[in-house]
Design an enzyme around this catalytic site. Structure first.
Site, PDB file in Angstrom:
ATOM      1  N   CYS A   1      -9.926  -8.978  -7.033  1.00  0.00           N
ATOM      2  CA  CYS A   1     -10.768  -7.839  -7.421  1.00  0.00           C
ATOM      3  C   CYS A   1     -10.894  -7.784  -8.946  1.00  0.00           C
ATOM      4  O   CYS A   1     -10.186  -8.485  -9.675  1.00  0.00           O
ATOM      5  CB  CYS A   1     -10.179  -6.540  -6.877  1.00  0.00           C
ATOM      6  SG  CYS A   1      -8.721  -5.965  -7.774  1.00  0.00           S
TER       7      CYS A   1
ATOM      8  N   GLU B   1      -2.116  -9.978  -6.111  1.00  0.00           N
ATOM      9  CA  GLU B   1      -2.145 -10.778  -7.339  1.00  0.00           C
ATOM     10  C   GLU B   1      -1.251 -10.149  -8.396  1.00  0.00           C
ATOM     11  O   GLU B   1      -0.447 -10.814  -9.054  1.00  0.00           O
ATOM     12  CB  GLU B   1      -3.580 -10.858  -7.907  1.00  0.00           C
ATOM     13  CG  GLU B   1      -4.565 -11.610  -7.044  1.00  0.00           C
ATOM     14  CD  GLU B   1      -5.260 -10.745  -5.998  1.00  0.00           C
ATOM     15  OE1 GLU B   1      -4.672  -9.725  -5.568  1.00  0.00           O
ATOM     16  OE2 GLU B   1      -6.383 -11.102  -5.611  1.00  0.00           O
TER      17      GLU B   1
ATOM     18  N   GLU C   1       0.820  -1.225   0.000  1.00  0.00           N
ATOM     19  CA  GLU C   1       0.000   0.000   0.000  1.00  0.00           C
ATOM     20  C   GLU C   1       0.850   1.270   0.000  1.00  0.00           C
ATOM     21  O   GLU C   1       2.073   1.230   0.137  1.00  0.00           O
ATOM     22  CB  GLU C   1      -0.945  -0.038   1.207  1.00  0.00           C
ATOM     23  CG  GLU C   1      -1.893  -1.227   1.121  1.00  0.00           C
ATOM     24  CD  GLU C   1      -2.998  -1.201   2.163  1.00  0.00           C
ATOM     25  OE1 GLU C   1      -2.898  -0.451   3.151  1.00  0.00           O
ATOM     26  OE2 GLU C   1      -3.966  -1.972   1.980  1.00  0.00           O
TER      27      GLU C   1
HETATM   28  N1  THU Z   1      -6.280  -6.247  -2.421  1.00  0.00           N
HETATM   29  C1  THU Z   1      -5.507  -7.195  -3.018  1.00  0.00           C
HETATM   30  O1  THU Z   1      -4.301  -7.297  -2.734  1.00  0.00           O
HETATM   31  N2  THU Z   1      -6.099  -8.020  -3.920  1.00  0.00           N
HETATM   32  C2  THU Z   1      -7.406  -7.980  -4.264  1.00  0.00           C
HETATM   33  O2  THU Z   1      -7.827  -8.718  -5.149  1.00  0.00           O
HETATM   34  C3  THU Z   1      -8.321  -7.088  -3.555  1.00  0.00           C
HETATM   35  C4  THU Z   1      -7.693  -6.064  -2.693  1.00  0.00           C
HETATM   36  C5  THU Z   1      -5.646  -5.334  -1.463  1.00  0.00           C
HETATM   37  C6  THU Z   1      -5.565  -3.902  -1.922  1.00  0.00           C
HETATM   38  C7  THU Z   1      -5.484  -3.181  -0.601  1.00  0.00           C
HETATM   39  O3  THU Z   1      -4.137  -3.166  -0.185  1.00  0.00           O
HETATM   40  C8  THU Z   1      -6.285  -4.035   0.354  1.00  0.00           C
HETATM   41  O4  THU Z   1      -6.395  -5.314  -0.267  1.00  0.00           O
HETATM   42  C9  THU Z   1      -7.678  -3.530   0.669  1.00  0.00           C
HETATM   43  O5  THU Z   1      -8.402  -3.275  -0.495  1.00  0.00           O
END
Ligand code: THU
Length: 161
Positions: free
Chosen positions: A112, A75, A64
């Site tokens: 996502c 991913e 992040e």
């Molecule tokens: N996140 C992922 O790493 N992969 C996903 O498919 C969905 C969301 C992460 C992004 C962010 O750091 C945290 O999860 C919350 O959205």
């Protein structure tokens, strides 16, 4: 007017103990990589594991940033690492798991929409489907045959060419 529909089929297992040893290994790698998640803003860790066609394993985690839109999903971190380190080796399986700081999530962790789009791009590039294994913090494990299967009616390069 025609009504069209698409059936989504996947495998569901009660726990990781029902998986093959290779699938258990790639899922366990995803769990190991939860510790490398840098997620001070969401406190939501995502870990990924990849099994490549040459037998190599590679992990990833979400990274992040204080500028929120710059956050990288686990991913895409793993897929980009694989493309950089093993540029010509196809990805066979992608495993995804999660860890929430305050509650237990028993539902499998689904990639996502943006990650599904990127998984589909990699599938097109390598001309081979990527199996996707997902688990929440415990319990049921889902296995999908490809990224495309979880992104119906996907946009791809064929629209541009
Ligand atoms: N996140 C992922 O790493 N992969 C996903 O498919 C969905 C969301 C992460 C992004 C962010 O750091 C945290 O999860 C919350 O959205």
């Amino acid at each position: 007017m025609n009504k069209k529909k698409q059936l989504l089929e996947w495998e569901a297992y009660p726990s990781e103990l029902h998986l093959t040893p290779a699938d258990q290994k790639v899922l366990s790698l995803a769990k190991t990589h939860l510790q490398y998640s840098y997620s001070p803003y969401s406190n939501f860790k995502v870990g990924t594991g990849l099994l490549l066609e040459n037998g190599q394993f590679l992990g990833g985690s979400n990274q992040e940033n204080a500028s929120y839109p710059l956050c990288l999903c686990a991913e895409r971190v793993a897929l980009a690492a694989a493309a950089s380190i093993y540029p010509n080796i196809a990805i066979h399986t992608l495993a995804v798991t999660i860890q929430h700081a305050e509650k237990i999530i028993g539902e499998p962790a689904m990639p996502c929409g943006a990650c599904r789009q990127v998984i589909c791009e990699v599938e097109q590039k390598q001309k081979q489907a990527i199996r996707i294994i997902t688990q929440g913090m415990k319990g049921e494990v889902y296995i999908f045959e490809s990224g495309l299967s979880i992104l119906p009616l996907a946009f791809d390069a064929s629209f541009l060419l």
